[in-house]
Design an enzyme around this catalytic site. Structure first.
Site, PDB file in Angstrom:
ATOM      1  N   SER A  52       0.919  -1.302   0.224  1.00  0.00           N
ATOM      2  CA  SER A  52       0.021   0.102   0.150  1.00  0.00           C
ATOM      3  C   SER A  52       0.717   1.342  -0.052  1.00  0.00           C
ATOM      4  O   SER A  52       0.258   2.440   0.053  1.00  0.00           O
ATOM      5  CB  SER A  52      -0.962   0.029   1.096  1.00  0.00           C
ATOM      6  OG  SER A  52      -2.068  -0.761   0.865  1.00  0.00           O
ATOM      7  N   LYS A 200       3.317   6.570   4.286  1.00  0.00           N
ATOM      8  CA  LYS A 200       2.290   5.786   3.960  1.00  0.00           C
ATOM      9  C   LYS A 200       3.019   4.416   4.182  1.00  0.00           C
ATOM     10  O   LYS A 200       4.178   4.155   3.957  1.00  0.00           O
ATOM     11  CB  LYS A 200       1.980   5.731   2.428  1.00  0.00           C
ATOM     12  CG  LYS A 200       0.851   4.834   2.232  1.00  0.00           C
ATOM     13  CD  LYS A 200      -0.489   5.110   2.730  1.00  0.00           C
ATOM     14  CE  LYS A 200      -1.497   3.909   2.812  1.00  0.00           C
ATOM     15  NZ  LYS A 200      -1.238   2.988   3.901  1.00  0.00           N
ATOM     16  N   GLY A 202       2.854   0.172   4.292  1.00  0.00           N
ATOM     17  CA  GLY A 202       2.407  -1.164   3.382  1.00  0.00           C
ATOM     18  C   GLY A 202       2.530  -2.454   4.027  1.00  0.00           C
ATOM     19  O   GLY A 202       3.642  -2.545   4.801  1.00  0.00           O
TER      20      GLY A 202
END
Length: 270
Positions: A52, A200, A202
């Site tokens: 992600s 971000k 993931g």
């Protein structure tokens, strides 16, 4: 922002306790102004799934193409048949801010479907993103939905730094609006010493020789950038679990790196 601060505090408390079961594959930082890598520890040049963290690239694509409008639109409802393994937070109306905050996979998949295969590939090629392979799982023709999720698309931590440098310096072929909105929706709680943070997580599983997922060796990413005054550093942390864990590896990678970043940035900043 108060909710994010509470969530982050909880993740740090839970994550630091869990990282003993994970090995740190790589920690890397680079000066965004010069491109100079100021810290590279571990196996930082081997490509793995972006999981992600690829939402940063997808955000740029979405806003540049006009599919994404602003921080709250489009808001899309959850529907039967959508990817739902993320729990109740995925079963709600989702806008771009919630998409990033809760890492909602089905929202990514609606975005890539709207882009279509040709435009999707064109963006990835122009971004020089990892190995640029959007074919998906072998023989399944699911690249639009799964190529970045433990599948064909792969990127190394050092390549993550290169992509993020181009984002920070606005050197990717997308609109100013795409840069502005991606910066807005990826913002997280600032560090105590004044560094503004964007990033971000993931989480994804490697594949066994027969193509099955390997939950005992999950990859966990945290990538992004930290800015203070005239200085900006991009960073990438990659971990890999050594046993099956009850919490996602990405948030644990974020918690561990955020606990270390203040001292790391102090060492490399002027």
């Amino acid at each position: 922002m108060d909710l994010r601060r509470l969530l982050l505090a909880g993740l740090i408390a839970a994550g630091i306790a869990s990282t003993a079961q994970a090995r740190t594959v790589c920690t890397a930082l680079a000066d965004a102004a010069t491109g100079k890598i100021v810290l590279e520890q571990g196996e930082c040049r081997e490509r793995v799934t972006p999981a992600s963290t690829f939402k940063i690239a997808l955000s740029l694509m979405g806003y540049d193409s006009g599919i994404l409008i602003d921080a709250q639109s489009p808001a899309l409802p959850f529907r039967d048949g959508y990817s739902d393994w993320g729990g109740p937070e995925w079963h709600q109306m989702t806008d771009p801010t919630r998409w990033i905050q809760y890492s909602v996979v089905w929202y990514s998949q609606q975005l890539t479907q709207s882009l279509g295969a040709e435009r999707f590939q064109d963006y990835v090629d122009k971004f020089h993103y990892g190995n640029r392979d959007l074919s998906g799982d072998s023989g399944k023709q699911n690249g639009l939905a799964r190529s970045w999720l433990g599948s064909s698309l792969k990127i190394s931590p050092v390549e993550q730094l290169s992509f993020l440098e181009k984002l920070v310096n606005r050197q990717l072929p997308v609109s100013s609006h795409a840069f502005d909105m991606t910066q807005q929706i990826t913002q997280i709680t600032p560090l105590a010493n004044g560094w503004g943070m964007h990033g971000k997580t993931g989480t994804a599983y490697p594949r066994t020789p027969d193509g099955a997922q390997d939950p005992a060796h999950a990859y966990g990413w945290f990538v992004g950038w930290a800015a203070k005054g005239t200085q900006t550093f991009v960073f990438a942390r990659l971990i890999q679990d050594e046993t099956e864990e009850s919490t996602p590896s990405g948030p644990r990678a974020r918690a561990a790196l955020l606990s270390e970043l203040p001292s790391l940035l102090q060492q490399v900043a002027d």
